[in-house]
Design a protein around this motif. Structure first.
Motif, mmCIF file in Angstrom:
data_model
loop_
_atom_site.group_PDB
_atom_site.id
_atom_site.type_symbol
_atom_site.label_atom_id
_atom_site.label_comp_id
_atom_site.label_asym_id
_atom_site.label_seq_id
_atom_site.Cartn_x
_atom_site.Cartn_y
_atom_site.Cartn_z
ATOM 1 N N THR A 1 8.397 -15.019 -2.171
ATOM 2 C CA THR A 1 8.971 -13.675 -2.191
ATOM 3 C C THR A 1 10.419 -13.714 -2.667
ATOM 4 N N TYR A 2 11.140 -14.718 -2.196
ATOM 5 C CA TYR A 2 12.558 -14.874 -2.554
ATOM 6 C C TYR A 2 12.716 -15.093 -4.062
ATOM 7 N N LYS B 1 10.480 -14.578 -6.410
ATOM 8 C CA LYS B 1 9.902 -13.456 -7.167
ATOM 9 C C LYS B 1 10.939 -12.358 -7.331
ATOM 10 N N GLN B 2 11.730 -12.121 -6.285
ATOM 11 C CA GLN B 2 12.782 -11.110 -6.383
ATOM 12 C C GLN B 2 13.871 -11.554 -7.364
ATOM 13 N N THR C 1 12.561 -11.002 -10.817
ATOM 14 C CA THR C 1 12.563 -9.588 -11.198
ATOM 15 C C THR C 1 13.963 -9.097 -11.538
ATOM 16 N N GLU C 2 14.942 -9.571 -10.786
ATOM 17 C CA GLU C 2 16.314 -9.093 -10.965
ATOM 18 C C GLU C 2 17.040 -9.772 -12.124
#
Length: 782
Positions: free
Chosen positions: A485-486, A488-489, A492-493
């Motif tokens: 999750t970390y 993946k963020q 995305t950013e």
């Protein structure tokens, strides 16, 4: 001799409140002292300007005079310089001055009538290089931004004089063989920016079949690498084993001629390293005269060149011969000893080696299993799918390994077979410069330089999280999903980083770890359901039970979990092949072998026993009676669940071997049969040679039988007493059994150990091994 503990490292940072303001370099110009020797006089400002331009679009120019119109001047000077064009070089009043020690530097800013001057002061050419490197690691660089957060006065010199990495341009490597000269130049520059001062090539003994990825011939590239090292003033080492019989005069002369030709053509060559073994099988009585001849040839063309030998593969008699040779001959042509895997104990080496000879460590920071620093009790799912050379950032683990061994040495040149271990190289280099530097700080510098100032700490935390993905049983490690999750963020950013190969490596690891864990949980649950079908064989018949079990367990393929992650892994492997030549597949990307980082070829390798089940079912169908078939199916279905009061341990599985207290030398021994595509039961593919187990809470009134599956010998003891077997088969995956004496279980516990059989004459692949152990409670007679 320079011992590592005799090297004083001093880092001085002096920032007063009045100085605490940022320094913008967007309009800066560079001035270079003519006293700096070439080529560093040109290399350092070029490196600074080019790395800044890549990240900011700002190109710093070199000026011959101080600029009064630009607010900042960057000045490159030697510590011996008193001034630069009339402007005094800032004095350092500290008692210990790192900038006058070998490779030391000082970076200091001051305000003069010419504006702010940012001084890079080096003890020597390398001091200029590493001072420039410090500045690059600490600049905040992004579009329309180029600044130091505050005024600065930093001085530092290295703790260890040897800090290098092997970059072998050969077919065996999983990426280096695909690089151009420009890629080697850039990578070597980046290693230097993080404190590296040596590069090791592999100049001879290329495989008969050249790599399909070669952009230049090995002969051309080994000369180009010497030129690159000359450009950055880095030591150029070469690793060159003697793999032939040195008593063969013709072959010996041909080898010496080959060396001389290379020495003559290479623009820079500092060290020749000949491993005693791994590979090589010559006695030191032949090796030492050969090394002396190499030195004679080397100094004809490189007068300061040095010769090194490792004792890898030497037996006790050969090691003693080597030390006797040193005592009798005191060879001044030998620089020192290289300590690598299979070398004698490092502390013993330091004790026995005369003080005039140095020790260089040869740490394996590239492999995960069957190596010098294996991942401790690596989960079986990773061992079966990631193999030896997967992307393996292990910063905290390697910092501890280095700290334990470095004090015996004068530094290191690591073993590496590709770019997948990039973080490890940086950690070893930076801790070789400063053994006390905080690992998180190193990772933050890494994040800042390669990904931008906003990602320094986020990347440091993300890399640390990836290392923790490999800690403990994978099924129990919920942190893998949190790490996914970390990252993946972050992905995305930061879409602009999608073509950055280091970014791609981290994303590949996080997607692969997550996909593997999800597969493990899913496929193991399917196997449990399949075993429930086998348990009904007596009721529904063996044929129907096998069909239903296969239908269930094969849902791993017919209804796979998380196909979107699988697709992303495929895409990242393609991106990495394009960006850096990383070969994650034999058929698709023409890797040398399946152990060479080919994780894409194993991304769908079964994490349950469906292949083994299918093969066993074929055998079971050939049994004559339904009763025989049902009995065998029952044994299969209860393999890991032998029933109340009984115990099972998968010996080399951290999740399924709770009573196993030993860890093998390789942490997780994996057979790697059939290039990793074995259809054998998963438990039999990982093993130990002499496991030890403790059992508690046993019933004193119950008779127990110990059953073992493995290969070869199994010399079992219970509470130290050797037992005679009642069943003893030595073939692979066959059973051995012993009855446990009732006296042993009267206190409710037993200790099980195995003596190691004498098998020194065998290749390690033929050594005895144990994969599964049961303690079975016999049923009471009705």
């Amino acid at each position: 001799m320079n011992r590592s503990w005799s090297f004083l490292l001093l880092l001085l940072v002096t920032i007063s409140p009045a100085m605490a303001q940022s320094i913008s370099l967007q309009r800066a110009v560079m001035l270079v002292s003519p006293s700096i020797p070439l080529p560093m006089r040109e290399t350092a400002p070029q490196m600074l300007s080019e790395e800044i331009a890549k990240r900011t679009g700002v190109t710093l120019k070199t000026s011959l005079n101080w600029s009064k119109t630009n607010p900042v001047n960057v000045a490159f000077v030697l510590a011996a310089d008193k001034d630069l064009q009339g402007v005094p070089v800032p004095a350092n009043t500290q008692k210990d001055r790192p900038e006058i020690k070998p490779e030391g530097f000082r970076v200091v800013s001051n305000v003069t009538s010419n504006g702010t001057i940012l001084w890079i002061i080096g003890a020597d050419a390398r001091g200029i290089l590493f001072g420039t490197s410090w500045l690059l690691r600490h600049l905040n660089m992004e579009a329309k931004r180029l600044e130091l957060e505050q005024s600065v006065d930093v001085a530092s010199s290295p703790a260890y004089p040897i800090r290098g990495h092997q970059l072998g341009y050969r077919t065996t490597a999983n990426s280096y063989d695909a690089w151009t000269v420009a890629q080697f130049d850039q990578h070597i520059r980046e290693l230097a920016i993080f404190g590296t001062n040596a590069v090791e090539g592999i100049p001879f003994h290329e495989e008969e079949k050249p790599s399909p990825h070669f952009k230049a011939s090995p002969a051309e590239m080994r000369i180009k690498m010497g030129a690159i090292c000359q450009k950055y003033d880095l030591d150029y080492w070469v690793w060159t084993p003697a793999t032939f019989d040195l008593k063969d005069a013709a072959k010996r002369k041909a080898e010496l001629d080959l060396h001389e030709s290379f020495y003559k053509a290479c623009p820079r060559l500092d060290h020749i390293f000949v491993p005693g073994g791994d590979p090589g099988d010559n006695h030191p009585r032949e090796v030492m005269p050969f090394l002396k001849d190499l030195h004679t040839l080397l100094i004809k063309y490189h007068p300061k060149g040095k010769i090194w030998l490792s004792l890898q593969g030497f037996n006790v008699e050969q090691v003693d011969y080597f030390y006797d040779y040193l005592a009798q001959n005191k060879p001044d042509w030998l620089a020192g000893v290289v300590h690598g895997p299979s070398s004698p104990n490092l502390a013993e080496t330091r004790y026995r080696l005369p003080k005039q000879y140095q020790i260089r460590q040869y740490p394996d920071i590239t492999h995960n299993v069957r190596c010098e620093f294996p991942v401790p009790r690596w989960d079986q799912a990773y061992a079966l799918t990631l193999g030896r050379e997967a992307p393996n950032p292990r910063p905290y683990s390697y910092a501890k390994s280095q700290a334990a061994m470095a004090p015996f040495t004068d530094g290191f040149v690591s073993y590496s077979d590709g770019c997948h271990d990039d973080v490890n190289k940086v950690v070893w280099s930076m801790r070789g410069w400063n053994p006390n530097q905080d690992v998180h700080e190193i990772l933050a510098d890494y994040g800042r330089f390669f990904f931008g100032p906003k990602l320094d700490s986020p990347v440091a935390d993300g890399i640390a999280a990836l290392e923790q993905n490999w800690s403990g049983p994978l099924a129990e490690n919920g942190g893998v999903e949190a790490t996914f999750t970390y990252w993946k963020q972050l992905e995305t950013e930061n879409p602009a980083l999608r073509n950055n190969w280091r970014w791609q490596v981290f994303l590949l690891r996080t997607y692969y770890d997550t996909y593997t864990r999800r597969r493990l949980l899913y496929e193991q649950s399917l196997e449990q359901k399949a075993n429930e079908q086998l348990a009904q064989a007596e009721t529904i018949g063996a044929e129907q039970a096998m069909k239903q079990a296969l239908d269930v367990v094969n849902q791993s393929e017919t209804k796979p979990v998380s196909p979107e992650l699988r697709q992303k892994i495929e895409m990242l492997c393609a991106d990495l092949f394009t960006s850096i030549g990383l070969q994650t597949s034999v058929p698709k990307y023409k890797a040398k072998g399946y152990e060479r980082g080919c994780l894409l070829d194993f991304v769908d390798y079964p994490l349950n026993n469906r292949w083994w089940m299918a093969d066993e079912f074929v055998t079971i169908k050939s049994l004559k009676t339904n009763e025989e078939q049902v009995a065998r199916l029952k044994q299969m279905g209860t393999w890991e669940n032998p029933g109340k009061g009984s115990f099972y341990d998968d010996v080399s599985s951290i999740s399924k071997g709770p009573r196993v207290k030993t860890v093998s030398e390789d942490a997780t021994d994996i057979a790697w049969w059939k290039d990793g595509f074995s259809r054998a039961r998963l438990s039999s593919q990982t093993y130990q040679r002499c496991p030890a187990l403790d059992y508690d809470n046993l019933d004193p009134g119950t008779r127990y039988v110990i059953r073992v599956v493995g290969f070869g010998e199994a010399l079992l003891r219970v509470d130290g007493q050797r037992l005679e077997p009642i069943v003893y088969h030595r073939e692979a995956d066959t059973v051995k059994e012993w009855i446990v004496p009732l006296a042993a279980t009267q206190d409710g516990r037993i200790s099980v150990t195995f003596d190691q059989p004498e098998e020194s004459h065998l290749n390690w692949r033929q050594n005895s091994r144990i994969s599964d152990i049961w303690l079975l409670a016999e049923k009471s007679k009705e």
